[in-house]
Structure formats: structure tokens, C-alpha cells
Motif scaffolding. Sequence first.
Motif, short mmCIF file in Angstrom:
data_model
loop_
_atom_site.label_atom_id
_atom_site.label_comp_id
_atom_site.label_asym_id
_atom_site.label_seq_id
_atom_site.Cartn_x
_atom_site.Cartn_y
_atom_site.Cartn_z
N UNK A 13 70.86 -31.72 174.72
CA UNK A 13 69.72 -31.42 173.86
C UNK A 13 69.44 -29.91 173.84
N UNK A 14 69.54 -29.27 175.00
CA UNK A 14 69.30 -27.83 175.08
C UNK A 14 70.30 -27.06 174.23
N UNK A 15 71.55 -27.49 174.26
CA UNK A 15 72.56 -26.82 173.46
C UNK A 15 72.23 -26.94 171.97
N UNK A 16 71.83 -28.12 171.54
CA UNK A 16 71.47 -28.33 170.15
C UNK A 16 70.26 -27.49 169.75
N UNK A 17 69.28 -27.40 170.66
CA UNK A 17 68.04 -26.67 170.37
C UNK A 17 68.14 -25.18 170.68
N UNK A 18 69.28 -24.77 171.24
CA UNK A 18 69.48 -23.38 171.67
C UNK A 18 68.37 -22.95 172.63
N UNK A 19 68.14 -23.79 173.64
CA UNK A 19 67.15 -23.55 174.67
C UNK A 19 67.80 -23.68 176.04
N UNK A 20 67.09 -23.29 177.07
CA UNK A 20 67.54 -23.51 178.43
C UNK A 20 67.21 -24.96 178.79
N UNK A 21 68.11 -25.65 179.51
CA UNK A 21 67.82 -27.06 179.87
C UNK A 21 66.48 -27.25 180.59
N UNK A 31 61.03 -32.45 167.33
CA UNK A 31 60.40 -31.42 166.50
C UNK A 31 59.86 -30.28 167.36
N UNK A 32 59.26 -30.62 168.51
CA UNK A 32 58.76 -29.59 169.43
C UNK A 32 59.87 -28.62 169.83
N UNK A 33 61.08 -29.15 169.93
CA UNK A 33 62.22 -28.36 170.39
C UNK A 33 62.95 -27.68 169.23
N UNK A 34 62.47 -27.89 168.02
CA UNK A 34 63.09 -27.28 166.85
C UNK A 34 64.33 -28.02 166.37
N UNK A 35 64.43 -29.30 166.73
CA UNK A 35 65.59 -30.10 166.33
C UNK A 35 65.22 -30.89 165.09
N UNK A 36 65.92 -30.63 163.99
CA UNK A 36 65.67 -31.36 162.75
C UNK A 36 66.46 -32.67 162.75
#
Length: 88
Positions: A13-21, A31-36
Motif C-alpha cells: 500500500x505504501x508503494x502505491x501511495x508513495x508513502x513510508x509504510x 482516499x486518506x492515503x491518496x489512492x484512487x
Amino acid sequence: MTDDITTRIRAIIAEQAMLDPDQITDQATPADLGIDSLGLVESIFAIEEEFDISIPFNANEPEKSEFDISNMGTIIAAVHRLVADKAG
């Protein structure tokens, strides 16, 4: 609750959202994580491949699916169930 399955899901999920795990909390929604919706489908495919499971997911009718995608906690719990079911 941090275990190998949870850690691996958070990484996907972090990779998809370009966030740190570490930024992936159980309460966070896609949506909170910016994942459409496309990103969510890509994440689902990646999770299926990672765990060799089939997720009963219908993007067009999510209310008819047994796989709850409302937040990361429910996604993680559902994957745990599918992996356990596969293990028998």
C-alpha cells in the motif's frame, strides 16, 4: 498488531501511495492515503500476487463484496482471513 502479513500489506500500500509504510495506519482509508480507484485495484492485484490468493472484489459494486476496503485495518484483516483459509 504487526506481523509479516501486515508488514507486507503495508509495504504494498505504501508503494502505491508513495508513502513510508509507517504512515499506513489501520484507520486510514484509501482516499486518506491518496489512492484512487485505479490505484486501489493495482494494490489489490499486488496483494493477490504477493500472497497467492484471490480477493473477491468488485469495484463496480463494493457493497456486494465480502472484502471490506473501507480502511487499511479491514483490508489487512480480510487478507489475514484469506491467507488462513488458503492454509487450511
